[in-house]
Design a protein around this motif. Structure first.
Motif, PDB file in Angstrom:
ATOM      1  N   GLY A   1      -1.844  -9.833  -3.857  1.00  0.00           N
ATOM      2  CA  GLY A   1      -2.857  -9.915  -4.438  1.00  0.00           C
ATOM      3  C   GLY A   1      -2.697 -10.078  -5.841  1.00  0.00           C
ATOM      4  O   GLY A   1      -3.913 -10.059  -6.851  1.00  0.00           O
ATOM      5  N   VAL A   2      -1.623 -10.358  -6.371  1.00  0.00           N
ATOM      6  CA  VAL A   2      -1.432 -10.629  -7.877  1.00  0.00           C
ATOM      7  C   VAL A   2      -1.313 -12.252  -8.102  1.00  0.00           C
ATOM      8  O   VAL A   2      -0.480 -12.777  -7.726  1.00  0.00           O
ATOM      9  CB  VAL A   2      -0.120 -10.028  -8.295  1.00  0.00           C
ATOM     10  CG1 VAL A   2       0.124 -10.286  -9.695  1.00  0.00           C
ATOM     11  CG2 VAL A   2       0.052  -8.602  -8.191  1.00  0.00           C
ATOM     12  N   ASN A   3      -2.112 -12.816  -9.088  1.00  0.00           N
ATOM     13  CA  ASN A   3      -2.202 -14.039  -9.151  1.00  0.00           C
ATOM     14  C   ASN A   3      -1.675 -14.601 -10.535  1.00  0.00           C
ATOM     15  O   ASN A   3      -1.523 -13.794 -11.504  1.00  0.00           O
ATOM     16  CB  ASN A   3      -3.971 -14.364  -9.128  1.00  0.00           C
ATOM     17  CG  ASN A   3      -3.931 -15.851  -8.680  1.00  0.00           C
ATOM     18  OD1 ASN A   3      -3.200 -16.764  -8.545  1.00  0.00           O
ATOM     19  ND2 ASN A   3      -5.278 -16.498  -8.986  1.00  0.00           N
ATOM     20  N   GLY A   4      -1.696 -15.732 -10.623  1.00  0.00           N
ATOM     21  CA  GLY A   4      -1.094 -16.300 -11.907  1.00  0.00           C
ATOM     22  C   GLY A   4       0.262 -16.039 -12.452  1.00  0.00           C
ATOM     23  O   GLY A   4       0.429 -16.269 -13.684  1.00  0.00           O
ATOM     24  N   GLN A   5       1.211 -15.740 -11.261  1.00  0.00           N
ATOM     25  CA  GLN A   5       2.491 -15.688 -11.914  1.00  0.00           C
ATOM     26  C   GLN A   5       3.413 -16.620 -11.280  1.00  0.00           C
ATOM     27  O   GLN A   5       2.940 -17.453 -10.472  1.00  0.00           O
ATOM     28  CB  GLN A   5       3.156 -14.208 -11.200  1.00  0.00           C
ATOM     29  CG  GLN A   5       2.342 -13.062 -11.790  1.00  0.00           C
ATOM     30  CD  GLN A   5       2.373 -12.676 -12.977  1.00  0.00           C
ATOM     31  OE1 GLN A   5       3.160 -12.641 -13.721  1.00  0.00           O
ATOM     32  NE2 GLN A   5       0.984 -12.953 -13.728  1.00  0.00           N
TER      33      GLN A   5
ATOM     34  N   ASP B   1       3.009   9.852   3.037  1.00  0.00           N
ATOM     35  CA  ASP B   1       2.406   9.715   1.784  1.00  0.00           C
ATOM     36  C   ASP B   1       1.138   8.474   1.481  1.00  0.00           C
ATOM     37  O   ASP B   1       0.828   8.325   0.455  1.00  0.00           O
ATOM     38  CB  ASP B   1       3.315   9.876   0.706  1.00  0.00           C
ATOM     39  CG  ASP B   1       4.236   8.672   0.678  1.00  0.00           C
ATOM     40  OD1 ASP B   1       3.921   7.819   0.954  1.00  0.00           O
ATOM     41  OD2 ASP B   1       4.982   8.767  -0.188  1.00  0.00           O
ATOM     42  N   TYR B   2       1.025   7.920   2.521  1.00  0.00           N
ATOM     43  CA  TYR B   2       0.221   6.847   2.341  1.00  0.00           C
ATOM     44  C   TYR B   2      -0.743   6.549   3.821  1.00  0.00           C
ATOM     45  O   TYR B   2       0.076   6.605   4.892  1.00  0.00           O
ATOM     46  CB  TYR B   2       0.930   5.348   2.281  1.00  0.00           C
ATOM     47  CG  TYR B   2       0.009   4.127   2.213  1.00  0.00           C
ATOM     48  CD1 TYR B   2      -0.799   3.736   0.935  1.00  0.00           C
ATOM     49  CD2 TYR B   2       0.286   3.333   3.415  1.00  0.00           C
ATOM     50  CE1 TYR B   2      -1.316   2.684   1.052  1.00  0.00           C
ATOM     51  CE2 TYR B   2      -0.627   2.391   3.170  1.00  0.00           C
ATOM     52  CZ  TYR B   2      -1.355   1.756   2.246  1.00  0.00           C
ATOM     53  OH  TYR B   2      -2.041   0.713   2.115  1.00  0.00           O
TER      54      TYR B   2
ATOM     55  N   ALA C   1      -0.538  -4.602  -5.349  1.00  0.00           N
ATOM     56  CA  ALA C   1       0.016  -4.046  -6.854  1.00  0.00           C
ATOM     57  C   ALA C   1       0.095  -2.522  -7.059  1.00  0.00           C
ATOM     58  O   ALA C   1       1.150  -1.939  -7.456  1.00  0.00           O
ATOM     59  CB  ALA C   1      -0.516  -4.583  -7.880  1.00  0.00           C
ATOM     60  N   HIS C   2      -0.975  -1.841  -6.509  1.00  0.00           N
ATOM     61  CA  HIS C   2      -0.984  -0.464  -6.657  1.00  0.00           C
ATOM     62  C   HIS C   2      -1.417   0.187  -5.515  1.00  0.00           C
ATOM     63  O   HIS C   2      -2.688   0.635  -5.578  1.00  0.00           O
ATOM     64  CB  HIS C   2      -2.047   0.035  -7.853  1.00  0.00           C
ATOM     65  CG  HIS C   2      -1.420  -0.742  -9.124  1.00  0.00           C
ATOM     66  ND1 HIS C   2      -1.836  -1.635  -9.871  1.00  0.00           N
ATOM     67  CD2 HIS C   2      -0.367  -0.122  -9.794  1.00  0.00           C
ATOM     68  CE1 HIS C   2      -1.302  -2.062 -10.870  1.00  0.00           C
ATOM     69  NE2 HIS C   2       0.010  -1.071 -11.124  1.00  0.00           N
ATOM     70  N   PRO C   3      -0.729   0.395  -4.316  1.00  0.00           N
ATOM     71  CA  PRO C   3      -1.377   1.268  -3.429  1.00  0.00           C
ATOM     72  C   PRO C   3      -1.743   2.687  -3.507  1.00  0.00           C
ATOM     73  O   PRO C   3      -1.297   3.334  -4.458  1.00  0.00           O
ATOM     74  CB  PRO C   3      -0.054   1.308  -2.245  1.00  0.00           C
ATOM     75  CG  PRO C   3       0.715   0.344  -2.787  1.00  0.00           C
ATOM     76  CD  PRO C   3       0.505   0.032  -4.254  1.00  0.00           C
ATOM     77  N   ALA C   4      -2.720   3.093  -3.017  1.00  0.00           N
ATOM     78  CA  ALA C   4      -3.030   4.604  -3.162  1.00  0.00           C
ATOM     79  C   ALA C   4      -2.364   5.638  -2.273  1.00  0.00           C
ATOM     80  O   ALA C   4      -2.562   6.199  -1.301  1.00  0.00           O
ATOM     81  CB  ALA C   4      -4.680   4.699  -2.698  1.00  0.00           C
ATOM     82  N   TYR C   5      -1.131   5.927  -3.166  1.00  0.00           N
ATOM     83  CA  TYR C   5      -0.281   6.956  -2.398  1.00  0.00           C
ATOM     84  C   TYR C   5      -0.774   8.420  -2.491  1.00  0.00           C
ATOM     85  O   TYR C   5      -1.607   8.566  -3.558  1.00  0.00           O
ATOM     86  CB  TYR C   5       1.058   6.990  -3.286  1.00  0.00           C
ATOM     87  CG  TYR C   5       1.847   5.650  -2.896  1.00  0.00           C
ATOM     88  CD1 TYR C   5       2.639   5.471  -1.636  1.00  0.00           C
ATOM     89  CD2 TYR C   5       2.073   4.600  -3.616  1.00  0.00           C
ATOM     90  CE1 TYR C   5       3.265   4.351  -1.302  1.00  0.00           C
ATOM     91  CE2 TYR C   5       2.652   3.684  -3.638  1.00  0.00           C
ATOM     92  CZ  TYR C   5       3.394   3.376  -2.396  1.00  0.00           C
ATOM     93  OH  TYR C   5       4.005   2.226  -2.159  1.00  0.00           O
TER      94      TYR C   5
ATOM     95  N   SER D   1       6.462   0.417  -4.691  1.00  0.00           N
ATOM     96  CA  SER D   1       6.954   1.417  -3.587  1.00  0.00           C
ATOM     97  C   SER D   1       7.505   2.724  -4.189  1.00  0.00           C
ATOM     98  O   SER D   1       8.458   3.310  -3.388  1.00  0.00           O
ATOM     99  CB  SER D   1       7.734   0.795  -2.474  1.00  0.00           C
ATOM    100  OG  SER D   1       7.069  -0.359  -2.092  1.00  0.00           O
ATOM    101  N   GLN D   2       7.426   2.916  -5.292  1.00  0.00           N
ATOM    102  CA  GLN D   2       7.907   4.228  -5.823  1.00  0.00           C
ATOM    103  C   GLN D   2       6.911   5.131  -6.519  1.00  0.00           C
ATOM    104  O   GLN D   2       6.522   4.934  -7.646  1.00  0.00           O
ATOM    105  CB  GLN D   2       9.076   3.872  -7.201  1.00  0.00           C
ATOM    106  CG  GLN D   2      10.306   3.212  -6.487  1.00  0.00           C
ATOM    107  CD  GLN D   2      11.473   3.092  -7.495  1.00  0.00           C
ATOM    108  OE1 GLN D   2      11.747   2.095  -8.037  1.00  0.00           O
ATOM    109  NE2 GLN D   2      12.188   4.296  -7.737  1.00  0.00           N
ATOM    110  N   PRO D   3       6.169   5.756  -5.770  1.00  0.00           N
ATOM    111  CA  PRO D   3       4.958   6.599  -6.311  1.00  0.00           C
ATOM    112  C   PRO D   3       5.436   7.460  -7.403  1.00  0.00           C
ATOM    113  O   PRO D   3       6.431   8.107  -7.613  1.00  0.00           O
ATOM    114  CB  PRO D   3       4.645   7.532  -4.772  1.00  0.00           C
ATOM    115  CG  PRO D   3       5.500   6.668  -3.671  1.00  0.00           C
ATOM    116  CD  PRO D   3       6.311   6.090  -4.258  1.00  0.00           C
ATOM    117  N   CYS D   4       4.319   7.857  -7.951  1.00  0.00           N
ATOM    118  CA  CYS D   4       4.521   8.762  -9.277  1.00  0.00           C
ATOM    119  C   CYS D   4       3.485   9.777  -9.252  1.00  0.00           C
ATOM    120  O   CYS D   4       2.566   9.702  -8.725  1.00  0.00           O
ATOM    121  CB  CYS D   4       4.372   7.734 -10.671  1.00  0.00           C
ATOM    122  SG  CYS D   4       4.423   8.511 -12.103  1.00  0.00           S
TER     123      CYS D   4
END
Length: 733
Positions: free
Chosen positions: A429-433, A533-534, A544-548, A725-728
């Motif tokens: 879902g990340v565009n423009g790269q 955890d997901y 880009a930012h899964p809801a962990y 894939s490294q939750p915080c």
């Protein structure tokens, strides 16, 4: 061009297989309901019966006329016998010698068919069937790029739906890169004939036959074919390549596993019910008659081959029963599923990529890298991230170059620059790269380009994927990288941090004996945290930012140890070992250990986990190292914990690469399995028992990590939520 390695010829078996099926005809007039009428199809270590009377009792006799197996014909008129020794057999209606049909069963190691067998098959653009050595037909869809052929050709081979003409995702990817694409369904799936069992040996031989048939086509450049695919079709490449098809040019296994039992199915001896079991169940459902959903419309439009190929589906073994019946490493069942053991047979160039935190296949795959001893070239790229990270922008450029060089035999082109961003956007879902800067081959000859590619160190580690400078947070790009000559990293040095009785990780060994250093304890409660955890969609985790929902372990339900702030930055690359002295009255328990980084700002970043059922603690001492405990997982080696005393167990942290900056702290936690990973949940035996962990002079529990020097690490840490894939979370000591 290479030639087949096997010179021995089992002539009788081969002639019988290539001649096709035999029909048994008993005495008297035959009819549709006559139990003495059936068709027998000999195969490789298998025998199939079709067109039989449902409910009929059949017998399988060996060359000495002894009954070696019996069976009841299913409602589709079929029956299958597996795991047979090669040789002569007879199939008959129970007790009726007049109905006997003799057949010859071939062996996995028999010589393949002659080249004329493959040259005699014609595949055209669109939907086709490939005939294998036992007469089974595999559905295959051929998609050609624009222009005039011949074209460099790639093959995707799996039990998903690669031959479904409506499935255009990967065919478009590769044709836009200038390759002909052929999607082939494994036997017993889609419109392919035969019966299905995950990764059974005959699928490897079918893959050999598919590669050789495809390479023989006039539109296949150099009369060769490479293999492509991620996950299932990535793993399948390993099985096919071990058979050494003479016209296989290269393989590109992405997001794969190294050992089905230890890497994904039973990590640490604990059944993975969160991903591995449901995946096997879904493959079984897909392999049911018309199970993938696209077969019936083809049959409705007149595809009689697809209809006939559904006949043996009711003979598919139950994979869930096989999994639950084999909780230990039964060599007869799991050796054929141990990819590391047959990787030495793979003799073509290999490009492999994957992610440490892969939520599906799990991230243990690097253990296979040093097993490709016969491959002339192995290139591997590894990064933090999810299951689709092997197709990320940081990987794709080198991947496309590999395909051009080793499958296309051409100087790498620029189509990758257009294809990669579209693919990355679709997945994340990340565009423009754009692709990051990489090697260029402008003005080079093919030989010069190939030499340039091979001059780079083959093991490439991408760091802090998701935090690339100038890119949106969570974009599938690395922040920095480092390459090495081999895996495990030759310069990696084990360093130990010892657990203290008060929750600290210390560089020095414990000073006090058991009398002064009281053990710490927790209740092993798998219900204390969510199983994973997901809980979102499988594709949502690639964004880009899964809801962990990575939670701290509730008080009393686990233990944690944390180091002092590091004086200097350290980089760990490889597996880790958490060596624990454990005691519990339950005599057996399940452990989950997790390594994390605690930053000066109070945030905590997930790094990696490992698991162990303590009864599986016996080590393979020849294979184990200070940073990599390898367990035998044999039933004969399983043992309960001794009563009333502490026992040393070693838990392997799955592979990872992480920079721990000066000022950060290392943390490990120990609890019952669950809550530390997306998708992976466990059939744990933990049920509230008190688990004590000693940390004294006599029982020096410790964390051991492989530290690597020479990695240039940016001074400022990235925002922890950006790392893929490294939750915080907020640290709570």
């Amino acid at each position: 061009m290479r030639t087949p390695r096997r010179a021995s010829v089992a002539a009788l078996a081969l002639v019988a297989l290539l001649a096709g099926a035999l029909t048994g005809t008993g005495a008297g007039a035959a009819s549709a309901a006559d139990p003495t009428v059936f068709t027998v199809r000999p195969s490789v270590n298998q025998v199939y019966v079709v067109d039989a009377t449902p409910g009929a009792q059949l017998e399988l006799l060996d060359g000495a006329s002894a009954v070696v197996a019996t069976g009841t014909v299913d409602s589709a008129g079929s029956l299958a016998w597996r795991e047979l020794d090669a040789g002569a057999y007879t199939v008959r209606t129970a007790g009726d010698p007049a109905s006997a049909t003799p057949v010859t069963v071939a062996d996995f190691d028999d010589a393949p068919p002659p080249q004329s067998f493959y040259d005699g098959q014609t595949l055209t653009k669109g939907f086709n069937y490939i005939t294998t050595r036992d007469g089974t037909t595999l559905s295959a869809n051929v998609v050609l790029p624009s222009g005039n052929g011949p074209f460099p050709t790639v093959v995707e081979y799996s039990g998903y739906d690669p031959s479904n003409p409506a499935n255009t995702t990967f065919s478009q990817l590769y044709t836009n890169l200038g390759f002909a694409y052929v999607g082939v369904n494994i036997r017993g799936t889609g419109c392919s004939g035969g019966s299905f069992l995950n990764f059974e040996p005959i699928q490897s031989l079918d893959g050999y036959d598919a590669i050789e048939t495809i390479a023989a086509q006039p539109w296949a450049a150099h009369h060769e074919a490479g293999m492509v695919g991620i996950s299932y079709p990535g793993i399948s490449q390993l099985y096919v390549a071990r058979t050494q098809p003479p016209h296989l040019s290269a393989i590109t296994p992405l997001s794969v596993i190294d050992d089905t039992y230890r890497g994904t199915l039973y990590p640490g001896g604990i059944l993975n019910t969160g991903f591995a079991v449901p995946w096997a169940a879904q493959r079984q459902a897909d392999a049911a008659p018309y199970g993938e959903g696209w077969e019936q419309p083809r049959v409705d439009k007149g595809d009689t081959v697809c209809a006939d190929n559904q006949a043996l589906r009711l003979q598919n073994p139950d994979p869930l029963a096989l999994i639950r019946d084999n909780p230990f490493y039964d060599q007869r069942y799991y050796e054929p599923l141990n990819q590391s053991h047959f990787a030495p047979k793979i003799d073509v160039p290999v490009f492999l990529a994957g992610a440490w935190q892969d939520e599906q296949t799990g991230g243990h795959f690097p253990a296979i890298l040093d097993d490709f001893s016969s491959s002339p070239h192995l290139f591997a790229t590894m990064t933090n991230g999810s299951h689709t990270e092997s197709l990320s922008l940081g990987v794709f450029g080198r991947y496309a170059d590999f395909l051009d060089l080793y499958v296309g035999h051409r100087v790498p082109g620029n189509a990758k620059s257009f294809v990669a961003p579209i693919l990355a956007n679709a997945l994340t879902g990340v565009n423009g790269q754009s692709l990051p800067p990489g090697p260029t081959y402008d003005g080079m000859s093919y030989e010069q380009a190939k030499k340039s590619y091979e001059s780079a160190k083959p093991i490439r580690i991408l760091f802090e994927e998701g935090a690339a400078q100038g890119a949106p947070s969570g974009a599938p790009l690395p922040r920095y990288e480092k390459s090495f000559s081999s895996w495990p990293i030759p310069s990696a040095t084990p360093r130990s941090w010892f657990l203290s009785p008060h929750g600290a990780l210390r560089s020095d060994k414990p000073a006090h004996g058991p009398g002064k250093a009281k053990p710490r304890s927790y209740r092993a409660d798998p219900a204390a945290l969510p199983a994973t955890d997901y809980t979102g969609s499988s594709s949502g985790i690639w964004k880009a930012h899964p809801a962990y929902d990575w939670r701290q372990i509730p008080a009393g339900k686990g233990l944690g140890w944390v180091s002092k702030p590091l004086r200097r930055t350290v980089v760990a690359i490889g597996t880790g070992s958490v060596d624990l002295w454990v005691r519990t009255p339950a005599r057996d328990t399940d452990l989950e250990v997790t390594l994390s980084e605690v930053r000066p700002n109070g945030t905590e970043v997930y790094v990696q986990s490992g698991w162990l059922r303590t009864s599986h603690r016996k080590l393979d001492r020849a294979a184990s190292t200070p940073i990599s405990p390898v367990h035998t997982d044999l039933e004969a080696d399983a043992a309960p914990l001794p009563t009333g005393r502490f026992t040393k167990v070693r838990v392997e942290l799955f592979p990872f690469a992480q920079a721990f900056r000066a000022g950060s702290r290392l943390r490990i936690t120990v609890d019952a399995p669950g809550g530390a990973r997306p998708l992976w949940a466990f059939d744990t035996i933990a049920h509230g028992e008190r688990v004590r962990i000693a940390a004294d002079r006599r029982h020096p529990s410790k964390l051991v990590l492989p530290l690597v020097k020479g990695v240039a690490v940016p001074k400022k840490a990235p925002a922890c939520a950006s790392l893929r894939s490294q939750p915080c979370r907020t640290f709570a000591g």
